[in-house]
Write an enzyme that holds these catalytic residues in place. Structure first.
Site: not given
Ligand code: GLN
Length: 179
Positions: A31-33, A63, A92, A120-121, A156, A158
């Site tokens: 998600g987004e940390s 992630c 990150r 993913i990112r 990921h 999963e």
């Molecule tokens: N780029 C996101 C972050 O810094 C992490 C991305 C992800 O969980 N797929 O939190």
């Protein structure tokens, strides 16, 4: 949750501080940390999770979840405070814009065949402290590592049709100090 259910594990979404008492292991997902870090404070989840870490509950961060469990975060927001559950320094969005999302097969210590992994990112682990074992790298960057209680992945697992990394997490035993 689907990945763990497919392995016969009962799962529960943790949304309130008291929910943590209902589980014996925890996944902090992608998600987004920065958002996860803020929500931990807003929902009063930080203390209960810190207590669970101290009590030896096994945890798996994927992630953004890996960033949240780290000791140190590079390129984070100033107000982003990680849990410090595992002695790693994480950067990150470390794969850069051009390749910010990709799939690749990685060699994992102890696996007979490569693991198909989705990034993913994704963050990378820039350094690990004593007691942290490195399980996989991509272009010499650490993407899977862990201790006896904490497993973290840049990618990921999963999203692949391969449950070996979740099985690895499930094989981790809670430490004896847990009440
Ligand atoms: N780029 C996101 C972050 O810094 C992490 C991305 C992800 O969980 N797929 O939190």
């Amino acid at each position: 949750m689907e990945a763990l259910s497919s392995l016969g594990v009962e799962t529960l979404e943790i949304r309130k501080s008291e929910d943590i008492d209902k589980v014996d292991r925890l996944v902090i997902p992608g998600g987004e940390s920065t958002a996860i870090s803020m929500l931990l404070d807003w929902n009063g989840m930080r203390d209960p999770i810190q207590k669970a870490i101290a009590a030896g509950m096994p945890m798996f961060g994927t992630c953004a979840g890996m960033i949240v469990l780290a000791r140190e975060v590079l390129d984070g927001r100033e107000d982003q405070t990680p849990l410090g559950a595992i002695d790693i320094t994480v950067r990150r969005n470390a794969f850069g814009r051009q390749v910010d999302s990709f799939e690749t097969n990685i060699e994992v210590v102890g696996f007979d065949d490569p693991f198909p992994s989705v990034f993913i990112r994704a963050p990378i682990v820039e350094s690990v402290g004593e007691g942290v074992e490195v399980f996989a790298t991509v272009d010499d960057k650490i993407v899977l590592c862990g201790t006896e209680l904490i497993l973290v992945a840049s990618f990921h697992p999963e999203l692949s049709n391969d449950r070996r990394i979740h099985e690895m997490f499930l094989s981790m035993e809670a430490s004896g100090t847990q009440g």
